[in-house]
Design a protein around this motif. Structure first.
Motif: not given
Lengths: 272, 237
Positions: B190-191, B173-177, A133-135
């Motif tokens: 969902l990223h 890389t798809t799902l993160t809290q 996100e930063a990039d």
């Protein structure tokens, strides 16, 4: 990177906090009381990366049939491990009560406040989402998108294993900007009280070509914390990486020198 | 502005078109917030999973609840067809989870192997569509709760994702809290890093761009997390 820059970056990286861990008294299951545990924690790291020992030490004293994921609490406040340790410490205003005493829990995980963290991959996944996100903000995702997967891994392992050189070998690519061309936007988050973070689009240079400063950013995002015109007394303190900074510091400089490894500038707002 | 992204002002317009459509089709999307808006929808879905450790009596109760609630909550008037095909096109009854080893077996084996262990669990999906100022695209946040109010853990969530998505997506890389940008509470995200690219390919017609943006985006990413879109959306927008 200039030589004195490297010293600054090294000093930020090396910042440590003395922490004392104790097990929540109502979770002690054994007849024997556990000894507290003392550690020096890196400001730029994340709690789950540096508390394996704490987990191993205290888990021997809890009910083997009734315990879950470990979590930490400071004076009733569950600690959001997804923020860098230095940010948690600054927000807790704990510099007057060292060592910073944290309570260890293995029961009643507050899942409406904390992210679950079943493995270090969860931390890596969150950390990389912040770097991306930063990039996106700085370079429209150009740099991170052109990096190899092994560069991403090196960045992460540099942080996880506390290797400054390894981390900065990759991170300096994320900090590049050519002469006269600054970051598109400055990646920052303002932490204030127990409300959620504040994040907005702020450019490092104004439309008339002047450097945008920390003071400008605060006026734009949290005008209510600035001193009133008829009074000099500030009602709030603004802290970045444990330091109070003058409002005239340019944001571009701050972003390059005082960002956390996630490439965000974490700005803590506290009552004066 | 990069192709595929939208400004916040355009997001607001696209969101109100989408709400209009949802109301017309009897779907339940709602607008939240005043200065910073986002969209929400709650829906009940039955997941079949053998990873969840439900006590037996509770599991029996859930089995009954499934027929009572799911049918009513997930039925759209006049929208039997779904936008996507294959697994995601099925009603909200998802058989999977923890049956990874069984997936490689023949169809027959899958049934005989997994059924005795599977427990139907009625889950409440809480979907939020939030605008990301960083990526300049909409982002799907969601949480899944079991009937006792506990969050469905990432492992269970991941294993409930249709297998063809799991094969093509990277779990980490798809799902993160993430902290919900407006509520501050943990939500799965969902990223959004490929959304701009996706929408550049998907939307070429500028005239109806904003009217179609949300439907087009949500019907692409929603099925990954059991949010299927009735076909009526694409024929009406």
């Amino acid at each position: 990177m200039m030589a004195d820059d490297k010293e600054n970056l090294r000093a930020v990286w090396d910042g440590k906090i003395p922490v004392c861990f104790t097990l929540a008294t109502d979770e002690v299951f054994t007849a024997e009381q556990p000894e507290p545990m003392f550690l020096m924690l890196p400001r730029v790291s994340y709690l789950p990366l540096v508390t394996d020992k704490v987990n191993r030490h205290f888990i021997r004293y809890v009910d083997p049939d009734d315990h879950g994921e470990m979590w930490l609490e400071d004076e009733g406040q569950p600690l959001k491990w997804h923020n860098p340790i230095g940010v948690l410490f600054d927000m807790a205003e704990a510099e007057s009560r060292l060592p910073w005493t944290l309570t260890v829990h293995f029961q009643r995980f507050p899942e409406d406040e904390l992210f679950h963290c079943s493995s270090k991959e969860v931390v890596e996944s969150y950390f990389m989402s912040m770097v991306k996100e930063a990039d996106c903000l700085k370079h429209n995702s150009r740099i991170i998108g052109n990096m190899q997967k092994r560069d991403h891994k090196q960045l992460w392992l540099g942080l996880q294993n506390d290797k400054f050189e390894q981390f900065w070998f990759v991170n300096r690519k994320l900090m590049v900007h050519s002469e006269g061309e600054m970051f598109r936007h400055i990646p920052f988050r303002i932490h204030w009280g127990d409300r959620h973070f504040i994040q907005k689009l702020i450019k490092p240079v104004s439309a008339d070509g002047n450097a945008v400063t920390l003071g400008d950013l605060l006026r734009e995002t949290v005008p209510e914390i600035l001193p009133k015109e008829d009074s000099d007394a500030s009602s709030h303190r603004v802290i970045i990486q444990g330091c109070v900074l003058p409002p005239e510091v340019p944001l571009q400089w701050l972003s390059e020198h005082l960002s956390h490894p996630d490439n965000f500038l974490h700005i803590c707002v506290l009552s004066a | 502005m990069a192709a595929g992204s939208i400004s916040y002002e355009d997001f607001k317009k696209a969101a109100s078109y989408f709400i209009e459509l949802s109301d017309r089709l009897g779907d339940s999307w709602q607008l939240q917030g005043t200065t910073d808006i986002y969209l929400i929808k709650k829906t009940k879905t039955t997941l079949f999973t053998n990873r969840l450790t439900q006590p037996e009596p509770e599991a029996q109760k859930l089995r009954l609840a499934e027929t009572e609630t799911v049918e009513t909550e997930n039925t759209f008037p006049g929208s039997e067809q779904r936008l996507s095909t294959d697994e995601t096109a099925q009603p909200e009854v998802v058989t999977l989870a923890g049956a990874e080893s069984a997936e490689n077996e023949s169809d027959e084996d899958v049934h005989t192997l997994s059924v005795p262990h599977e427990t139907p669990v009625v889950c409440t999906f809480d979907y939020h569509i939030v605008y990301s100022h960083s990526y300049m695209v909409p982002v799907l946040y969601f949480n899944v709760y079991t009937q006792d109010g506990a969050l469905l853990p990432l492992d269970d969530l991941w294993s409930s994702i249709p297998v063809h998505y799991r094969q093509s997506l990277d779990r980490w890389t798809t799902l993160t809290q993430q902290e919900h940008p407006h509520l501050g509470r943990p939500f799965f995200q969902l990223h959004p890093c490929h959304t701009q690219q996706l929408m550049t390919k998907a939307l070429t017609d500028c005239y109806t761009r904003l009217r179609r943006y949300m439907v087009c985006w949500l019907s692409s990413v929603g099925p990954v997390v059991h949010l299927s879109m009735p076909l009526a959306y694409s024929t009406s927008c």
